[in-house]
Design a protein around this motif. Structure first.
Motif, PDB file in Angstrom:
ATOM      1  N   LEU A  51       0.975  -0.636   0.224  1.00  0.00           N
ATOM      2  CA  LEU A  51      -0.711   0.100   0.448  1.00  0.00           C
ATOM      3  C   LEU A  51       1.101   1.356   0.093  1.00  0.00           C
ATOM      4  CD1 LEU A  51      -2.972   1.190  -0.109  1.00  0.00           C
ATOM      5  CD2 LEU A  51      -3.086   0.660   2.676  1.00  0.00           C
ATOM      6  N   ALA A  52       1.545   1.136   0.469  1.00  0.00           N
ATOM      7  CA  ALA A  52       2.378   2.315   0.590  1.00  0.00           C
ATOM      8  C   ALA A  52       3.865   2.649  -0.227  1.00  0.00           C
ATOM      9  CB  ALA A  52       3.902   2.308   1.870  1.00  0.00           C
ATOM     10  N   LEU A  53       3.839   1.398  -1.225  1.00  0.00           N
ATOM     11  CA  LEU A  53       4.879   1.824  -2.372  1.00  0.00           C
ATOM     12  C   LEU A  53       3.631   1.705  -3.305  1.00  0.00           C
ATOM     13  CD1 LEU A  53       6.908  -1.117  -2.199  1.00  0.00           C
ATOM     14  CD2 LEU A  53       7.897   0.952  -2.909  1.00  0.00           C
ATOM     15  N   ALA A  54       2.489   1.954  -3.509  1.00  0.00           N
ATOM     16  CA  ALA A  54       1.372   2.326  -4.388  1.00  0.00           C
ATOM     17  C   ALA A  54       0.684   3.525  -3.779  1.00  0.00           C
ATOM     18  CB  ALA A  54       0.372   1.732  -4.566  1.00  0.00           C
ATOM     19  N   LEU A  55       0.878   4.157  -2.789  1.00  0.00           N
ATOM     20  CA  LEU A  55       0.031   5.761  -2.432  1.00  0.00           C
ATOM     21  C   LEU A  55       1.598   6.298  -3.164  1.00  0.00           C
ATOM     22  CD1 LEU A  55      -1.304   5.211   0.792  1.00  0.00           C
ATOM     23  CD2 LEU A  55      -2.153   5.602  -1.037  1.00  0.00           C
ATOM     24  N   ALA A  56       2.933   5.838  -2.587  1.00  0.00           N
ATOM     25  CA  ALA A  56       3.644   6.912  -2.985  1.00  0.00           C
ATOM     26  C   ALA A  56       3.653   7.274  -4.694  1.00  0.00           C
ATOM     27  CB  ALA A  56       5.051   6.607  -2.372  1.00  0.00           C
ATOM     28  N   GLU A  57       3.620   5.556  -5.324  1.00  0.00           N
ATOM     29  CA  GLU A  57       3.621   5.979  -6.788  1.00  0.00           C
ATOM     30  C   GLU A  57       2.708   6.727  -7.423  1.00  0.00           C
ATOM     31  OE1 GLU A  57       4.432   2.924 -10.748  1.00  0.00           O
ATOM     32  OE2 GLU A  57       4.877   2.661  -8.912  1.00  0.00           O
ATOM     33  N   ALA A  58       1.536   7.000  -6.739  1.00  0.00           N
ATOM     34  CA  ALA A  58       0.746   7.618  -7.447  1.00  0.00           C
ATOM     35  C   ALA A  58       0.784   9.098  -7.638  1.00  0.00           C
ATOM     36  CB  ALA A  58      -1.005   7.264  -6.156  1.00  0.00           C
ATOM     37  N   VAL A  59       1.320   9.024  -5.749  1.00  0.00           N
ATOM     38  CA  VAL A  59       1.736  10.412  -5.970  1.00  0.00           C
ATOM     39  C   VAL A  59       2.809  11.572  -6.840  1.00  0.00           C
ATOM     40  CG1 VAL A  59       2.921  12.115  -3.540  1.00  0.00           C
ATOM     41  CG2 VAL A  59       0.745  11.105  -3.711  1.00  0.00           C
ATOM     42  N   VAL A  60       4.036  11.035  -6.632  1.00  0.00           N
ATOM     43  CA  VAL A  60       4.719  10.582  -8.113  1.00  0.00           C
ATOM     44  C   VAL A  60       3.890  10.715  -9.257  1.00  0.00           C
ATOM     45  CG1 VAL A  60       6.674   9.921  -9.087  1.00  0.00           C
ATOM     46  CG2 VAL A  60       6.687  10.207  -6.459  1.00  0.00           C
ATOM     47  N   THR A  61       3.372  10.219 -10.044  1.00  0.00           N
ATOM     48  CA  THR A  61       2.717   9.980 -10.988  1.00  0.00           C
ATOM     49  C   THR A  61       1.856  11.402 -11.779  1.00  0.00           C
ATOM     50  OG1 THR A  61       2.951   7.091 -10.834  1.00  0.00           O
ATOM     51  CG2 THR A  61       1.250   8.102 -12.545  1.00  0.00           C
ATOM     52  N   GLY A  62       1.085  11.284 -10.236  1.00  0.00           N
ATOM     53  CA  GLY A  62      -0.377  12.881 -10.244  1.00  0.00           C
ATOM     54  C   GLY A  62       0.636  14.113  -9.488  1.00  0.00           C
ATOM     55  N   GLN A  63       1.829  13.830  -9.346  1.00  0.00           N
ATOM     56  CA  GLN A  63       2.486  15.288  -8.234  1.00  0.00           C
ATOM     57  C   GLN A  63       2.184  16.757  -9.602  1.00  0.00           C
ATOM     58  OE1 GLN A  63       6.613  15.873  -8.857  1.00  0.00           O
ATOM     59  NE2 GLN A  63       6.364  18.026  -8.384  1.00  0.00           N
ATOM     60  N   SER A  64       1.756  16.684 -10.535  1.00  0.00           N
ATOM     61  CA  SER A  64       1.223  18.281 -11.551  1.00  0.00           C
ATOM     62  C   SER A  64       0.180  18.463 -10.940  1.00  0.00           C
ATOM     63  CB  SER A  64       1.266  17.795 -13.273  1.00  0.00           C
ATOM     64  OG  SER A  64       2.832  17.683 -12.892  1.00  0.00           O
ATOM     65  N   ASP A  65      -0.919  17.839 -11.315  1.00  0.00           N
ATOM     66  CA  ASP A  65      -2.476  17.775 -11.125  1.00  0.00           C
ATOM     67  C   ASP A  65      -2.412  18.176  -9.205  1.00  0.00           C
ATOM     68  OD1 ASP A  65      -4.899  18.114 -11.068  1.00  0.00           O
ATOM     69  OD2 ASP A  65      -4.921  15.890 -10.116  1.00  0.00           O
ATOM     70  N   LEU A  66      -1.453  17.357  -8.269  1.00  0.00           N
ATOM     71  CA  LEU A  66      -1.600  17.174  -7.220  1.00  0.00           C
ATOM     72  C   LEU A  66      -1.408  18.806  -6.660  1.00  0.00           C
ATOM     73  CD1 LEU A  66      -0.799  13.879  -5.863  1.00  0.00           C
ATOM     74  CD2 LEU A  66      -2.689  14.891  -5.550  1.00  0.00           C
ATOM     75  N   ASP A  67      -0.377  19.094  -7.219  1.00  0.00           N
ATOM     76  CA  ASP A  67       0.561  20.549  -6.469  1.00  0.00           C
ATOM     77  C   ASP A  67      -0.201  21.854  -6.946  1.00  0.00           C
ATOM     78  OD1 ASP A  67       2.756  19.083  -5.903  1.00  0.00           O
ATOM     79  OD2 ASP A  67       4.245  19.450  -7.262  1.00  0.00           O
ATOM     80  N   GLU A  68      -0.906  21.841  -8.297  1.00  0.00           N
ATOM     81  CA  GLU A  68      -2.207  22.748  -8.727  1.00  0.00           C
ATOM     82  C   GLU A  68      -3.217  22.752  -7.813  1.00  0.00           C
ATOM     83  OE1 GLU A  68      -3.113  22.062 -12.417  1.00  0.00           O
ATOM     84  OE2 GLU A  68      -1.022  22.005 -13.463  1.00  0.00           O
ATOM     85  N   ARG A  69      -3.563  21.576  -7.362  1.00  0.00           N
ATOM     86  CA  ARG A  69      -5.311  21.443  -6.432  1.00  0.00           C
ATOM     87  C   ARG A  69      -4.644  22.212  -4.970  1.00  0.00           C
ATOM     88  NH1 ARG A  69      -8.983  18.354  -7.988  1.00  0.00           N
ATOM     89  NH2 ARG A  69      -9.585  17.311  -9.455  1.00  0.00           N
ATOM     90  N   GLU A  75      -4.011  29.690  -0.740  1.00  0.00           N
ATOM     91  CA  GLU A  75      -3.051  30.762  -1.342  1.00  0.00           C
ATOM     92  C   GLU A  75      -2.647  31.527  -1.209  1.00  0.00           C
ATOM     93  OE1 GLU A  75      -7.365  32.468  -0.100  1.00  0.00           O
ATOM     94  OE2 GLU A  75      -8.326  31.675  -1.738  1.00  0.00           O
ATOM     95  N   ARG A  76      -2.343  31.600  -0.169  1.00  0.00           N
ATOM     96  CA  ARG A  76      -0.647  32.384   0.153  1.00  0.00           C
ATOM     97  C   ARG A  76       0.590  31.681  -0.219  1.00  0.00           C
ATOM     98  NH1 ARG A  76      -5.150  34.620   3.160  1.00  0.00           N
ATOM     99  NH2 ARG A  76      -4.431  34.178   4.517  1.00  0.00           N
ATOM    100  N   TRP A  77       0.344  30.474   0.270  1.00  0.00           N
ATOM    101  CA  TRP A  77       1.697  29.514   0.200  1.00  0.00           C
ATOM    102  C   TRP A  77       1.961  28.962  -1.039  1.00  0.00           C
ATOM    103  CZ3 TRP A  77       3.774  28.933   4.476  1.00  0.00           C
ATOM    104  CH2 TRP A  77       3.613  29.564   5.977  1.00  0.00           C
ATOM    105  N   ARG A  78       2.724  29.229  -1.736  1.00  0.00           N
ATOM    106  CA  ARG A  78       4.294  28.599  -2.834  1.00  0.00           C
ATOM    107  C   ARG A  78       4.557  27.648  -2.902  1.00  0.00           C
ATOM    108  NH1 ARG A  78       7.454  33.097  -3.673  1.00  0.00           N
ATOM    109  NH2 ARG A  78       8.783  31.892  -3.836  1.00  0.00           N
ATOM    110  N   LEU A  79       3.962  26.060  -2.900  1.00  0.00           N
ATOM    111  CA  LEU A  79       4.617  25.117  -2.811  1.00  0.00           C
ATOM    112  C   LEU A  79       5.942  24.887  -2.354  1.00  0.00           C
ATOM    113  CD1 LEU A  79       2.047  22.946  -2.848  1.00  0.00           C
ATOM    114  CD2 LEU A  79       3.222  21.508  -4.854  1.00  0.00           C
ATOM    115  N   GLU A  80       6.397  25.644  -3.401  1.00  0.00           N
ATOM    116  CA  GLU A  80       7.532  25.197  -2.475  1.00  0.00           C
ATOM    117  C   GLU A  80       8.430  25.463  -2.085  1.00  0.00           C
ATOM    118  OE1 GLU A  80       7.722  28.790  -5.524  1.00  0.00           O
ATOM    119  OE2 GLU A  80       6.381  26.778  -5.553  1.00  0.00           O
TER     120      GLU A  80
END
Length: 141
Positions: A51-69, A75-80
């Motif tokens: 489960l941990a590997l599946a979750l981590a891989e899903a986050v890496v794969t979907g990083q762009s969409d997740l980061d946009e959301r 609002e006032r915080w830059r992700l980086e």
């Protein structure tokens, strides 16, 4: 009270994501070799590791969409500018909220728990507020 397997898997996934997202590790593709070594060091039960590997891989794969959301919700915080722990707790929970397999309140509660365990003093409140907005924006709350 014993910690559930799903909670352990989320904690391990967060550690895997931390290794992936730490400065100098060069984010990019899923670092299976690094992750495999980390999982072996932790000695988790098979279900937790899977489960941990599946979750981590899903986050890496979907990083762009997740980061946009997350960026829209924080609002006032830059992700980086967020700490590595907070950023990846948010990514992990946002993935679970958006994927729809986990009830949003459970995903948020688990993320707040991880923020208490691994983040700074203000992390739990920050994580809770951002994820509430993420879930509302996604139509899940």
């Amino acid at each position: 009270m014993p910690v559930r397997a799903e909670t352990r898997a989320r904690a391990l996934a967060l550690q895997l994501l931390y290794a992936w997202d730490s400065p100098g590790n060069g984010r990019g593709e899923v670092p299976q070799d690094v992750w495999s070594r980390l999982v072996v060091q932790q000695h988790p039960r098979a279900r937790v590791a899977e489960l941990a590997l599946a979750l981590a891989e899903a986050v890496v794969t979907g990083q762009s969409d997740l980061d946009e959301r997350i960026a829209r919700a924080a609002e006032r915080w830059r992700l980086e500018r967020l700490g590595v722990v907070d950023r990846n707790v948010l990514r992990l929970a946002t993935h679970e909220i958006v994927a729809g397999d986990t009830p949003p309140k459970v995903a948020i509660d688990e993320a707040v728990r991880l923020a208490k365990w691994f983040g700074g003093e203000k992390s739990p409140g920050f994580v809770n507020g951002v994820l509430d907005r993420v879930a509302r924006d996604a139509g899940r709350l």
